[in-house]
Design a protein around this motif. Structure first.
Motif, PDB file in Angstrom:
ATOM      1  N   PRO A 136      11.983  -7.762   4.227  1.00 23.57           N
ATOM      2  CA  PRO A 136      10.552  -7.847   4.527  1.00 23.57           C
ATOM      3  C   PRO A 136      10.140  -8.951   5.490  1.00 23.57           C
ATOM      4  CG  PRO A 136      10.974  -8.906   2.442  1.00 23.57           C
ATOM      5  CD  PRO A 136      12.291  -8.336   2.907  1.00 23.57           C
ATOM      6  N   ARG A 283       4.989 -14.800  -1.424  1.00 21.88           N
ATOM      7  CA  ARG A 283       4.481 -13.764  -2.342  1.00 21.88           C
ATOM      8  C   ARG A 283       3.733 -12.687  -1.563  1.00 21.88           C
ATOM      9  NH1 ARG A 283       3.342 -18.420  -5.452  1.00 21.88           N
ATOM     10  NH2 ARG A 283       1.162 -18.400  -4.775  1.00 21.88           N
ATOM     11  N   ALA A 286       6.209 -10.384   0.163  1.00 16.68           N
ATOM     12  CA  ALA A 286       6.792  -9.438  -0.794  1.00 16.68           C
ATOM     13  C   ALA A 286       5.789  -8.355  -1.175  1.00 16.68           C
ATOM     14  CB  ALA A 286       7.271 -10.181  -2.040  1.00 16.68           C
ATOM     15  N   GLU A 287       4.534  -8.738  -1.327  1.00 21.81           N
ATOM     16  CA  GLU A 287       3.498  -7.762  -1.662  1.00 21.81           C
ATOM     17  C   GLU A 287       3.310  -6.747  -0.536  1.00 21.81           C
ATOM     18  OE1 GLU A 287       0.327  -5.917  -3.802  1.00 21.81           O
ATOM     19  OE2 GLU A 287       2.102  -7.091  -4.314  1.00 21.81           O
ATOM     20  N   HIS A 289       5.555  -5.788   1.518  1.00 24.57           N
ATOM     21  CA  HIS A 289       6.716  -4.902   1.468  1.00 24.57           C
ATOM     22  C   HIS A 289       6.542  -3.856   0.379  1.00 24.57           C
ATOM     23  CE1 HIS A 289      10.950  -3.807   0.414  1.00 24.57           C
ATOM     24  NE2 HIS A 289      11.010  -3.701   1.738  1.00 24.57           N
ATOM     25  N   ARG A 290       6.028  -4.267  -0.776  1.00 23.78           N
ATOM     26  CA  ARG A 290       5.799  -3.321  -1.869  1.00 23.78           C
ATOM     27  C   ARG A 290       4.774  -2.261  -1.477  1.00 23.78           C
ATOM     28  NH1 ARG A 290       2.300  -2.223  -5.653  1.00 23.78           N
ATOM     29  NH2 ARG A 290       0.907  -3.921  -5.035  1.00 23.78           N
ATOM     30  N   LEU A 291       3.664  -2.691  -0.875  1.00 21.12           N
ATOM     31  CA  LEU A 291       2.636  -1.749  -0.467  1.00 21.12           C
ATOM     32  C   LEU A 291       3.163  -0.760   0.579  1.00 21.12           C
ATOM     33  CD1 LEU A 291      -0.421  -4.178  -0.157  1.00 21.12           C
ATOM     34  CD2 LEU A 291       0.002  -2.488  -1.966  1.00 21.12           C
ATOM     35  N   ARG A 292       3.972  -1.283   1.506  1.00 22.89           N
ATOM     36  CA  ARG A 292       4.524  -0.425   2.560  1.00 22.89           C
ATOM     37  C   ARG A 292       5.486   0.600   1.964  1.00 22.89           C
ATOM     38  NH1 ARG A 292       5.697  -4.386   5.465  1.00 22.89           N
ATOM     39  NH2 ARG A 292       7.925  -4.495   5.043  1.00 22.89           N
ATOM     40  N   THR A 293       6.313   0.169   1.009  1.00 18.33           N
ATOM     41  CA  THR A 293       7.265   1.069   0.372  1.00 18.33           C
ATOM     42  C   THR A 293       6.549   2.159  -0.412  1.00 18.33           C
ATOM     43  OG1 THR A 293       8.876  -0.730   0.201  1.00 18.33           O
ATOM     44  CG2 THR A 293       9.217   1.187  -1.215  1.00 18.33           C
ATOM     45  N   GLU A 294       5.495   1.778  -1.134  1.00 24.18           N
ATOM     46  CA  GLU A 294       4.729   2.761  -1.902  1.00 24.18           C
ATOM     47  C   GLU A 294       4.033   3.762  -0.994  1.00 24.18           C
ATOM     48  OE1 GLU A 294       2.114   0.559  -4.383  1.00 24.18           O
ATOM     49  OE2 GLU A 294       3.666  -0.039  -5.819  1.00 24.18           O
TER      50      GLU A 294
END
Length: 304
Positions: A136, A283, A286-287, A289-294
């Motif tokens: 990320p 943080r 990382a967030e 990256h999580r939003l992009r993956t979802e």
């Protein structure tokens, strides 16, 4: 000055310093490359009583379409002017490859304009794989004009990437200078843009007169009076480590440290990687990256 027929013209006075050191190097380089090209390489009969291991000076001049005296003076390292067209002709006769041709231009103090395909600096799958693996962390490949040659998804989250007119190549300077200030991803825009323009100018010295550079500067100056003002200041600095604060529409501000990495075989390009400068930015990264993956998963598997 050099005439249209390649005849020599001597400057009224020689340029001291770097120019005086380059002329002997230019002379030695031309002599060495001339010695390795045989008459057979260029379709000429070897002739009798040839003591020269390669081509004679007059043969190089004839094949290049320039005057014998002019070429002799060039090879002797005399302070004469040379046009790109004449240097190209000499380079073809001496069968120089691209690095040798660029070296010839630098020694002759003529701006080097490589062919369009070479200038585009196509990024290979190996370099693309490296910056993709950094996600990320945002990563990008820039050339010295700040054209964006390759990115990973995290970088695209940070920057707007409009095309540059006439070239179709995304350029980060164009993006930052032409979007409204409220939409600029850099929080401290007024502090960061002068640094980027000064970095651009530090590279410009190697490209003065090249159509791609001159056209880009002309278009960006027309589009942004602010760029024109900063460019006219004349400030020059090399690329280096910076801490930049970004504004993201979904998670707020991120403080990121930029680090430049060189790329073998692409001397005019660099990988720039952005790493979080503090825990909160880590943080947020990382967030993102999580939003992009979802979001990517939702696109691949839409709800019924």
């Amino acid at each position: 000055m050099t005439t249209a027929h390649g005849e020599p013209g001597i400057h009224d006075r020689g340029r001291p310093g770097t120019a005086q050191r380059r002329r002997p190097e230019l002379a030695a380089f031309l002599r060495g490359r001339r010695a390795r090209v045989t008459p057979a390489d260029v379709g000429m009969a070897p002739g009798l009583r040839r003591r020269t291991p390669g081509l004679r000076r007059e043969e190089v001049a004839q094949l290049s379409g320039v005057g014998v005296t002019w070429y002799t003076w060039l090879e002797q390292g005399r302070p004469i002017n040379a046009s790109p067209q004449v240097l190209d002709a000499v380079a073809r006769t001496l069968r120089l490859d691209r690095p040798e041709r660029e070296h010839l231009y630098h020694l002759a103090e003529v701006p080097y304009a490589p062919d369009r395909a070479a200038a585009e600096h196509v990024v290979g799958a190996d370099v693309q794989g490296i910056i993709d693996a950094m996600d990320p962390r945002p990563a990008v490949v820039y050339n010295t004009r700040y054209d964006i040659l390759a990115t990973n998804p995290a970088y695209r989250d940070l920057f707007l990437l409009p095309q540059t007119p006439d070239t179709g190549v995304p350029n980060v300077l164009w993006s930052l200078f032409t979007v409204p200030a409220a939409q600029c991803p850099l929080v401290f825009r007024d502090a960061e843009l002068p640094v980027m323009v000064a970095t651009l100018r530090s590279a410009y010295g190697r490209h003065v007169g090249e159509p791609a550079w001159e056209g880009f500067l002309r278009r960006l100056s027309a589009a942004s009076p602010h760029f024109t003002e900063l460019w006219n200041s004349g400030d020059v600095i090399p690329p280096g480590r910076r801490v930049k604060t970004f504004r993201h529409r979904a998670i707020g501000e991120l403080r990121m440290t930029s680090v430049s990495l060189s790329i073998d075989g692409m001397p005019e390009c660099r990988i720039v990687v952005y790493t979080p400068d503090d825990e909160e930015s880590g943080r947020h990264t990382a967030e993102l990256h999580r939003l992009r993956t979802e979001a990517a998963a939702a696109r691949e598997n839409p709800a019924p």
